[in-house]
Design a protein around this motif. Structure first.
Motif, PDB file in Angstrom:
ATOM      1  N   SER A  56       0.819  -1.217   0.000  1.00  0.00           N
ATOM      2  CA  SER A  56       0.000   0.000   0.000  1.00  0.00           C
ATOM      3  C   SER A  56       0.850   1.263   0.000  1.00  0.00           C
ATOM      4  CB  SER A  56      -0.928   0.018   1.214  1.00  0.00           C
ATOM      5  OG  SER A  56      -0.166   0.284   2.380  1.00  0.00           O
ATOM      6  N   GLY A  57       2.045   1.181   0.622  1.00  0.00           N
ATOM      7  CA  GLY A  57       2.864   2.382   0.776  1.00  0.00           C
ATOM      8  C   GLY A  57       2.607   3.102   2.084  1.00  0.00           C
ATOM      9  N   ASN A  58       1.631   2.663   2.853  1.00  0.00           N
ATOM     10  CA  ASN A  58       1.341   3.350   4.118  1.00  0.00           C
ATOM     11  C   ASN A  58       2.567   3.380   5.023  1.00  0.00           C
ATOM     12  OD1 ASN A  58      -1.192   3.563   3.120  1.00  0.00           O
ATOM     13  ND2 ASN A  58      -2.146   2.075   4.499  1.00  0.00           N
ATOM     14  N   ALA A  59       3.373   2.347   4.942  1.00  0.00           N
ATOM     15  CA  ALA A  59       4.540   2.263   5.818  1.00  0.00           C
ATOM     16  C   ALA A  59       5.632   3.267   5.444  1.00  0.00           C
ATOM     17  CB  ALA A  59       5.112   0.848   5.781  1.00  0.00           C
ATOM     18  N   VAL A  60       5.545   3.813   4.247  1.00  0.00           N
ATOM     19  CA  VAL A  60       6.579   4.748   3.794  1.00  0.00           C
ATOM     20  C   VAL A  60       5.929   6.054   3.337  1.00  0.00           C
ATOM     21  CG1 VAL A  60       8.341   3.047   3.195  1.00  0.00           C
ATOM     22  CG2 VAL A  60       6.560   3.578   1.532  1.00  0.00           C
ATOM     23  N   ALA A  61       4.833   6.398   4.033  1.00  0.00           N
ATOM     24  CA  ALA A  61       4.029   7.541   3.604  1.00  0.00           C
ATOM     25  C   ALA A  61       4.857   8.811   3.462  1.00  0.00           C
ATOM     26  CB  ALA A  61       2.896   7.760   4.603  1.00  0.00           C
ATOM     27  N   ASN A  62       5.735   9.073   4.427  1.00  0.00           N
ATOM     28  CA  ASN A  62       6.503  10.303   4.369  1.00  0.00           C
ATOM     29  C   ASN A  62       7.449  10.352   3.180  1.00  0.00           C
ATOM     30  OD1 ASN A  62       5.894  12.153   6.407  1.00  0.00           O
ATOM     31  ND2 ASN A  62       8.112  12.452   6.657  1.00  0.00           N
ATOM     32  N   GLN A  63       7.992   9.212   2.844  1.00  0.00           N
ATOM     33  CA  GLN A  63       8.903   9.161   1.700  1.00  0.00           C
ATOM     34  C   GLN A  63       8.175   9.460   0.398  1.00  0.00           C
ATOM     35  OE1 GLN A  63      10.800   5.412   3.248  1.00  0.00           O
ATOM     36  NE2 GLN A  63      12.306   5.967   1.679  1.00  0.00           N
ATOM     37  N   ILE A  64       6.902   9.078   0.368  1.00  0.00           N
ATOM     38  CA  ILE A  64       6.125   9.358  -0.836  1.00  0.00           C
ATOM     39  C   ILE A  64       5.624  10.803  -0.816  1.00  0.00           C
ATOM     40  CG2 ILE A  64       3.983   8.806  -2.055  1.00  0.00           C
ATOM     41  CD1 ILE A  64       4.350   5.892  -1.084  1.00  0.00           C
ATOM     42  N   ASP A  65       5.077  11.211   0.327  1.00  0.00           N
ATOM     43  CA  ASP A  65       4.362  12.496   0.388  1.00  0.00           C
ATOM     44  C   ASP A  65       5.268  13.716   0.262  1.00  0.00           C
ATOM     45  OD1 ASP A  65       2.060  11.117   0.759  1.00  0.00           O
ATOM     46  OD2 ASP A  65       1.847  11.559   2.898  1.00  0.00           O
ATOM     47  N   GLU A  66       6.427  13.684   0.904  1.00  0.00           N
ATOM     48  CA  GLU A  66       7.270  14.881   0.893  1.00  0.00           C
ATOM     49  C   GLU A  66       8.029  14.900  -0.425  1.00  0.00           C
ATOM     50  OE1 GLU A  66       8.379  16.657   4.932  1.00  0.00           O
ATOM     51  OE2 GLU A  66       9.410  14.741   4.805  1.00  0.00           O
ATOM     52  N   PRO A  67       7.722  15.875  -1.266  1.00  0.00           N
ATOM     53  CA  PRO A  67       8.261  15.831  -2.629  1.00  0.00           C
ATOM     54  C   PRO A  67       9.777  15.641  -2.698  1.00  0.00           C
ATOM     55  CG  PRO A  67       6.493  17.430  -2.506  1.00  0.00           C
ATOM     56  CD  PRO A  67       6.730  16.957  -1.095  1.00  0.00           C
ATOM     57  N   ALA A  68      10.544  16.380  -1.878  1.00  0.00           N
ATOM     58  CA  ALA A  68      11.998  16.328  -2.042  1.00  0.00           C
ATOM     59  C   ALA A  68      12.592  14.989  -1.630  1.00  0.00           C
ATOM     60  CB  ALA A  68      12.669  17.466  -1.269  1.00  0.00           C
ATOM     61  N   ASN A  69      11.804  14.178  -0.945  1.00  0.00           N
ATOM     62  CA  ASN A  69      12.320  12.837  -0.653  1.00  0.00           C
ATOM     63  C   ASN A  69      12.579  12.051  -1.923  1.00  0.00           C
ATOM     64  OD1 ASN A  69      12.640  12.912   2.083  1.00  0.00           O
ATOM     65  ND2 ASN A  69      10.527  12.315   2.518  1.00  0.00           N
ATOM     66  N   THR A  70      12.060  12.524  -3.022  1.00  0.00           N
ATOM     67  CA  THR A  70      12.355  11.834  -4.278  1.00  0.00           C
ATOM     68  C   THR A  70      13.867  11.815  -4.542  1.00  0.00           C
ATOM     69  OG1 THR A  70      11.481  11.459  -6.490  1.00  0.00           O
ATOM     70  CG2 THR A  70      12.144  13.713  -5.975  1.00  0.00           C
ATOM     71  N   TYR A  71      14.611  12.770  -3.933  1.00  0.00           N
ATOM     72  CA  TYR A  71      16.084  12.682  -4.013  1.00  0.00           C
ATOM     73  C   TYR A  71      16.709  12.226  -2.699  1.00  0.00           C
ATOM     74  CZ  TYR A  71      14.580  16.639  -6.872  1.00  0.00           C
ATOM     75  OH  TYR A  71      13.892  17.471  -7.686  1.00  0.00           O
ATOM     76  N   TYR A  72      16.179  12.752  -1.581  1.00  0.00           N
ATOM     77  CA  TYR A  72      16.920  12.609  -0.327  1.00  0.00           C
ATOM     78  C   TYR A  72      16.596  11.309   0.405  1.00  0.00           C
ATOM     79  CZ  TYR A  72      17.394  17.613  -1.354  1.00  0.00           C
ATOM     80  OH  TYR A  72      17.630  18.814  -1.968  1.00  0.00           O
ATOM     81  N   ASN A  73      15.461  10.708   0.079  1.00  0.00           N
ATOM     82  CA  ASN A  73      15.083   9.465   0.754  1.00  0.00           C
ATOM     83  C   ASN A  73      14.197   8.668  -0.209  1.00  0.00           C
ATOM     84  OD1 ASN A  73      14.844   7.576   2.731  1.00  0.00           O
ATOM     85  ND2 ASN A  73      13.488   8.782   4.063  1.00  0.00           N
ATOM     86  N   SER A  74      14.798   8.345  -1.344  1.00  0.00           N
ATOM     87  CA  SER A  74      14.030   7.795  -2.455  1.00  0.00           C
ATOM     88  C   SER A  74      13.619   6.339  -2.212  1.00  0.00           C
ATOM     89  CB  SER A  74      14.908   7.861  -3.707  1.00  0.00           C
ATOM     90  OG  SER A  74      14.398   7.023  -4.706  1.00  0.00           O
ATOM     91  N   LEU A  75      12.515   5.977  -2.824  1.00  0.00           N
ATOM     92  CA  LEU A  75      12.066   4.583  -2.750  1.00  0.00           C
ATOM     93  C   LEU A  75      12.641   3.729  -3.873  1.00  0.00           C
ATOM     94  CD1 LEU A  75       8.365   5.157  -1.670  1.00  0.00           C
ATOM     95  CD2 LEU A  75      10.182   4.061  -0.344  1.00  0.00           C
ATOM     96  N   LEU A  76      13.414   4.369  -4.753  1.00  0.00           N
ATOM     97  CA  LEU A  76      13.988   3.563  -5.829  1.00  0.00           C
ATOM     98  C   LEU A  76      15.021   2.604  -5.239  1.00  0.00           C
ATOM     99  CD1 LEU A  76      14.294   5.981  -8.850  1.00  0.00           C
ATOM    100  CD2 LEU A  76      12.316   4.829  -7.879  1.00  0.00           C
ATOM    101  N   ASN A  77      15.069   1.445  -5.832  1.00  0.00           N
ATOM    102  CA  ASN A  77      15.969   0.394  -5.367  1.00  0.00           C
ATOM    103  C   ASN A  77      15.595  -0.152  -3.978  1.00  0.00           C
ATOM    104  OD1 ASN A  77      17.963  -1.217  -6.366  1.00  0.00           O
ATOM    105  ND2 ASN A  77      19.614  -0.139  -5.324  1.00  0.00           N
ATOM    106  N   THR A  78      14.323  -0.017  -3.613  1.00  0.00           N
ATOM    107  CA  THR A  78      13.802  -0.664  -2.406  1.00  0.00           C
ATOM    108  C   THR A  78      12.721  -1.652  -2.862  1.00  0.00           C
ATOM    109  OG1 THR A  78      11.914   0.818  -2.049  1.00  0.00           O
ATOM    110  CG2 THR A  78      14.048   1.540  -1.163  1.00  0.00           C
ATOM    111  N   ASP A  79      12.013  -2.221  -1.896  1.00  0.00           N
ATOM    112  CA  ASP A  79      10.918  -3.129  -2.256  1.00  0.00           C
ATOM    113  C   ASP A  79       9.799  -2.429  -3.013  1.00  0.00           C
ATOM    114  OD1 ASP A  79      12.232  -5.131  -1.006  1.00  0.00           O
ATOM    115  OD2 ASP A  79      10.958  -5.170   0.785  1.00  0.00           O
TER     116      ASP A  79
END
Ligand SMILES: *[C@@H]1O[C@H](CO)[C@@H](O)[C@H](O)[C@H]1NC(C)=O
Ligand SMILES: *[C@@H]1O[C@H](CO)[C@@H](O)[C@H](O)[C@H]1NC(C)=O
Ligand SMILES: *[C@@H]1O[C@H](CO)[C@@H](O)[C@H](O)[C@H]1NC(C)=O
Ligand SMILES: *[C@@H]1O[C@H](CO)[C@@H](O)[C@H](O)[C@H]1NC(C)=O
Length: 713
Positions: A79-102
C-alpha cells in the motif's frame, strides 16, 4: 555585491517558510477498500484492473463512480502506508528515495550493444500509485503536433482522425479532467521566473498541478539564458506547444505541499462511500483466464465479436505461492505499465508466436506487435561546481529550515524543449534530417531482421515493420522539421555544491523490443530499448551536450557556474568521440519507457485498437496505461497517461452506460482531490511514468561512480 543580492533574496524566501509539523493527515481510506488478503475480496467483479499505478487507480476510481459497477484493482506492490513520508514529501524523491527498495520493480535493460553492453537500471514504482508515487513529479504535456500525428497513424486504415478521441482537442480535454491548477504565490513566481496561463489547465480534477513552496532566485536566470541561445521563454507550454524554456508544473498539492499522485488524488480523495471498489495489494497477476471455446483461431481480428473472451484473472502472493482466480463479469483492464501490461499479455498467450513458443506459452492470439516497439528517453548530466547555496546544501545542513514543508517541496522543475534549429546551424540541421531520411530503408531492414527478440532468430512481421516505417517518417518529416523539441534540457539544484545541467533525447529513431523468456510474471522480461542504435539519435544527443556547454557559459546563468567537475574531458573542447564515449558510458534512463502495447491499426502492427483500446483478438481485454504510445513523445509521461485513463473511462462508459456523457472522461463527480486525503500510500505495481527529476537514482549512481560522492543513499 551580486552574491549579496542573491543571498538576500534567498533569505527572504527562507524566512517566509513556516515549520511543518511533519505530521501528515491520516490516509483517507473510507472510500475504497484497500485490502491485503485474498479472502477479503469477492468472487467476481465487473472490471478487474491489473495494476494500481498512475492509470489503473485513475480508471478504477472513475469506473466505480457508478455504484452499481464493481471494480477490483490487483496491485503487486504494497500500500505504501509504511513509507508515507517518503512518498508524500516531494523532495524525498532525491533525499530518501524509494527507488531500489521493495517499492521499485528495479528492472534492468538487456546489454545495450551500442552502449558498451551496459545494462541500465529501469526503476518502476511498485506501490499503490505506481511510478506516480516514486517519480520526480514533472507535469508536462506533449505537443499538439505529436498527438495529432499519433491520431493520424491510428486512423490510417479508417479514414479521418478528426473525430478520434486521440486527436489533440479531445485528448487535451481528457488530460484537463484529471487536474486542478494550483497557482504559485507571487513571491515564488517572481523569484523563480514562473509564467503560466491558468486557462490552459483543468480546474476540478484530482491531480494538482502546482509548484514548490520554496525556490531559488538563480532559477530566474534559466529562461533568459536559454533565450539567448534561441530557446525563448514559453509562458504557456501546456496548451499544445511546449517548445521553449519554462519552469514546469510539478505534481504538488499547494494546500499541504505534498506529492499529488494517482492514489492521493483518485483514491484518497474519494468522498463518501465507495464500497463497490476493492484494491488488493501484494497480489501479482500471473495471467488472464480465457474461455478457450470463445475463439478457435489464433489470427487476431479487429472485430471484437470474434475474439477470445477473458473470464477471470489469476494472481498469487509469491512466486511459489498458490494461484487464485477472480472472475470478471465484463472486462479485464491491463494498467500494469510499459513493462507489466505486455508481460501479462504474453504470459497469457497473446504476443509474437516466436516469443511465446520460446517461453513455453501456448499461443492464443498471435499478436506480433506486443512488446515490439519498446523505447525510452536517455539522459546525461554535466556537473558544475558553484558557490551558490543549492537545495542540496540546505538539505545537507540539517537546519530547521531544511525541515520545513516548504523546503521539502522544492524539487527541480526548470526545463526546456529545444528544437533542431537551436542545436545546429541551418545547414547542419538540414544534413542531420536528410541523412536520417535517407537511412530509413536500411534502418527498417535492420529492425525487421533483428526480429522480436533482437537476435535475428526470426523476423518481425510485415505489419510491425510497416508501423515502424510510418513512425520513422513521422519523426524525420514532422517532428524534426516542425519546431518541436528534440532534446529536453534540465537543471538540478539538489546536490550540495553543484549545479547539474542535463540533456535528454526525446524522439529516438532507435526502436527496441521486450519479450518474455519464461511463463512466470515473477521473472523479469527482457527489456531492450535499443538505445543509440541509430546514428541520427547520437548526432542529436551529442549536439545536446554541446548545447549544455554553451548554456553553462551564457549569462545570466553563467554567473552561478564555476568549473565543470564531471565529466572531465581531456580538453576544453572535447571531440565528438569524447562526447560520444561520455554519453555511452554514463547515460541513464529518463524513466519514460513506452511503446510495448502500441495503439495503432492492426495493419501497422498495433496491439490495441484506436477505437476502444481493446487488445486485438480479444473481446474484453483493454490496455490503459503508458504502454499505448506507439513512439516517444517530447514530454514526461505522467500527465498524458492520466489523459489516456480519462479517455478510456469515456469509451468504456459509452459502451456500458450509453446514457452517460460520451467522448471524454467520467462524470465530474469522480474523486475530486480536494483537501481530502493526504496521499501516499500503498503498494502496487504498475505503471505510469517515473519522471526525471534532476538526478534520479540511476543518475546518482552514475555520479557516484564518476566522482565518488556518497550522497542520497
Ligand atoms: C485454456 O487453455 C490453456 C492452455 O492453452 C489452459 O492452460 C487453460 O487451463 C485453459 N482454460 C480453461 C478454462 O480450460
Ligand atoms: C511552437 O513554438 C515555437 C517557439 O515559439 C515555434 O518556433 C514553433 O513554430 C511552434 N510550433 C507550432 C507547431 O506552432
Ligand atoms: C451505472 O451502470 C449501470 C450498469 O452498467 C447502467 O445501467 C447505469 O445507467 C449506470 N448509471 C449511470 C448514472 O450512468
Ligand atoms: C456529483 O456529486 C454531487 C454531490 O456529491 C452531485 O450533486 C452531482 O449531481 C453529481 N454529479 C454527477 C454528474 O453525478
Amino acid at each position: 555585491m551580486w552574491s549579496t543580492l542573491v543571498l538576500t533574496a534567498f533569505l527572504s524566501s527562507a524566512v517566509t517558510a513556516r515549520p511543518s509539523s511533519h505530521v501528515h493527515q491520516q490516509r483517507n481510506n473510507n472510500g475504497a477498500n484497500i485490502l491485503s488478503q485474498g479472502s477479503q475480496i469477492l468472487n467476481s467483479y465487473d472490471f478487474v484492473v491489473v495494476g494500481g499505478g498512475t492509470a489503473g487507480l485513475a480508471l478504477a476510481s472513475r469506473l466505480s463512480e457508478n455504484s452499481s459497477t464493481t471494480v477490483l484493482v490487483l496491485e503487486a506492490g504494497q500500500s505504501g502506508n509504511a513509507v508515507a513520508n517518503q512518498i508524500d514529501e516531494p523532495a524525498n524523491t532525491y533525499y530518501n528515495s524509494l527507488l531500489n527498495t521493495d517499492y521499485d520493480w528495479a528492472y534492468k535493460t538487456s546489454a545495450q550493444s551500442s552502449m558498451n553492453n551496459r545494462q541500465l537500471s529501469w526503476p518502476r514504482g511498485k506501490v499503490l500509485g505506481g511510478s506516480s508515487a516514486v517519480n520526480g513529479m514533472y507535469l508536462v504535456r506533449p505537443n499538439q503536433v505529436e498527438i495529432d500525428a499519433w491520431a493520424s497513424l491510428a486512423s490510417s486504415d479508417s479514414g479521418s482522425s478528426s473525430n478520434s478521441p486521440w486527436a489533440w482537442n479531445s485528448f487535451y480535454s481528457a488530460m484537463k479532467k484529471a487536474e486542478t491548477f494550483d497557482a504559485p504565490s507571487d513571491d515564488i513566481a517572481s523569484e523563480a521566473g514562473i509564467e503560466f496561463n491558468q486557462a490552459s489547465y483543468g480546474d476540478s480534477g484530482p491531480i494538482h498541478w502546482g509548484y514548490p513552496g520554496f525556490t531559488f532566485p538563480l532559477l530566474s536566470s534559466w529562461t533568459p539564458s536559454l533565450s539567448s541561445l534561441g530557446v525563448p521563454l514559453n509562458s504557456d507550454p501546456v496548451s499544445g506547444n511546449n517548445t521553449g524554456s519554462f519552469i514546469a508544473n510539478s505534481a504538488i498539492r499547494k494546500s499541504d505541499w505534498t506529492r499529488s499522485y494517482s492514489r492521493s488524488g483518485y483514491i484518497d480523495g474519494i468522498t463518501g462511500s465507495r464500497s463497490n471498489l476493492d484494491i488488493l495489494t501484494g497480489a501479482t497477476v500471473t495471467g488472464i483466464v480465457w474461455d478457450n471455446s470463445s475463439s478457435t483461431s489464433t489470427t487476431p481480428s479487429s472485430n471484437s465479436n470474434d475474439g477470445l473472451k477473458a473470464t477471470g484473472v489469476q494472481y498469487a502472493f509469491s512466486s511459489a505461492g498458490q494461484k487464485f482466480t477472480v472472475s470478471v463479469n465484463k472486462e479485464v483492464i491491463l494498467s500494469a505499465g510499459a513493462v507489466g501490461s505486455a508481460q501479462v499479455l504474453m504470459v497469457s498467450g497473446v504476443g509474437p508466436q516466436a516469443v511465446l513458443q520460446g517461453a513455453g506459452v501456448d499461443v492464443k492470439v498471435a499478436l506480433e506487435g506486443v512488446g515490439a516497439r519498446l523505447q525510452d528517453h536517455l539522459v546525461a548530466s554535466l556537473v558544475y561546481s558553484t558557490s551558490e547555496t543549492t537545495a542540496g546544501d540546505i538539505h545537507a545542513s540539517n537546519s530547521a529550515e531544511s525541515k520545513t514543508a516548504e523546503f521539502m517541496s522544492f524539487i527541480n522543475s526548470a526545463t526546456a524543449y529545444v528544437p533542431l534549429s537551436a542545436l545546429f546551424s541551418a545547414e547542419d540541421a538540414a544534413s542531420v534530417i536528410s541523412s536520417a531520411q535517407s537511412a530509413m530503408d536500411s534502418n527498417v531492414d535492420k529492425y525487421k531482421s533483428a526480429g522480436p527478440k533482437g537476435d535475428g532468430t526470426s523476423q518481425l512481421d510485415d505489419t510491425v515493420v510497416e508501423g515502424y516505417k510510418q513512425i520513422y517518417k513521422t519523426i524525420t518529416d514532422t517532428f524534426y522539421t516542425g519546431g518541436s523539441g528534440q532534446v529536453e534540457v534540465l537543471i538540478a539544484l539538489t546536490q550540495p555544491g553543484s549545479i547539474i545541467l542535463q540533456v535528454a533525447l526525446q524522439h529516438p529513431l532507435s526502436m527496441g523490443r521486450m519479450y518474455i523468456t519464461s511463463p512466470s510474471t515473477f521473472d523479469s522480461p527482457v527489456l531492450d530499448p535499443a538505445y543509440l542504435e541509430n546514428s541520427a539519435d547520437m548526432d542529436i544527443y551529442r549536439a545536446g551536450v554541446k548545447f549544455l556547454r554553451r548554456l553553462a557559459g551564457t549569462a545570466p546563468l553563467s554567473q552561478y557556474i564555476k568549473d565543470q567537475t564531471s565529466p572531465t574531458f581531456s580538453s576544453d573542447s572535447p571531440s565528438d568521440s569524447d562526447i560520444d564515449s561520455f554519453l555511452i558510458s554514463s547515460s541513464s534512463t529518463e524513466f519514460h519507457p513506452t511503446g510495448s502495447c502500441a495503439l495503432l491499426p492492426l495493419s501497422l502492427g498495433g496491439v490495441v485498437s484506436p477505437s476502444d483500446l481493446r487488445v486485438y483478438g480479444t473481446r474484453n481485454v483493454r490496455v490503459v496505461d503508458s504502454s499505448v504510445y506507439p513512439m516517444e513523445l517530447s514530454t514526461h509521461l505522467g500527465a498524458p497517461t492520466y489523459g489516456v485513463a480519462e479517455v478510456a473511462v469515456g469509451l468504456i462508459r459509452e459502451e456500458y452506460e450509453p446514457s452517460s456523457e460520451s467522448g471524454g472522461a467520467g462524470s465530474d463527480n469522480a474523486s475530486a482531490g480536494g483537501s481530502g486525503g493526504s496521499g501516499s500510500g500503498g503498494e502496487g505495481d504498475s505503471s505510469g511514468a517515473v519522471g526525471m527529476r534532476g538526478l534520479g537514482w540511476s543518475g546518482v549512481h552514475v555520479v557516484l561512480g564518476m566522482i565518488g560522492w556518497v550522497l542520497f543513499m
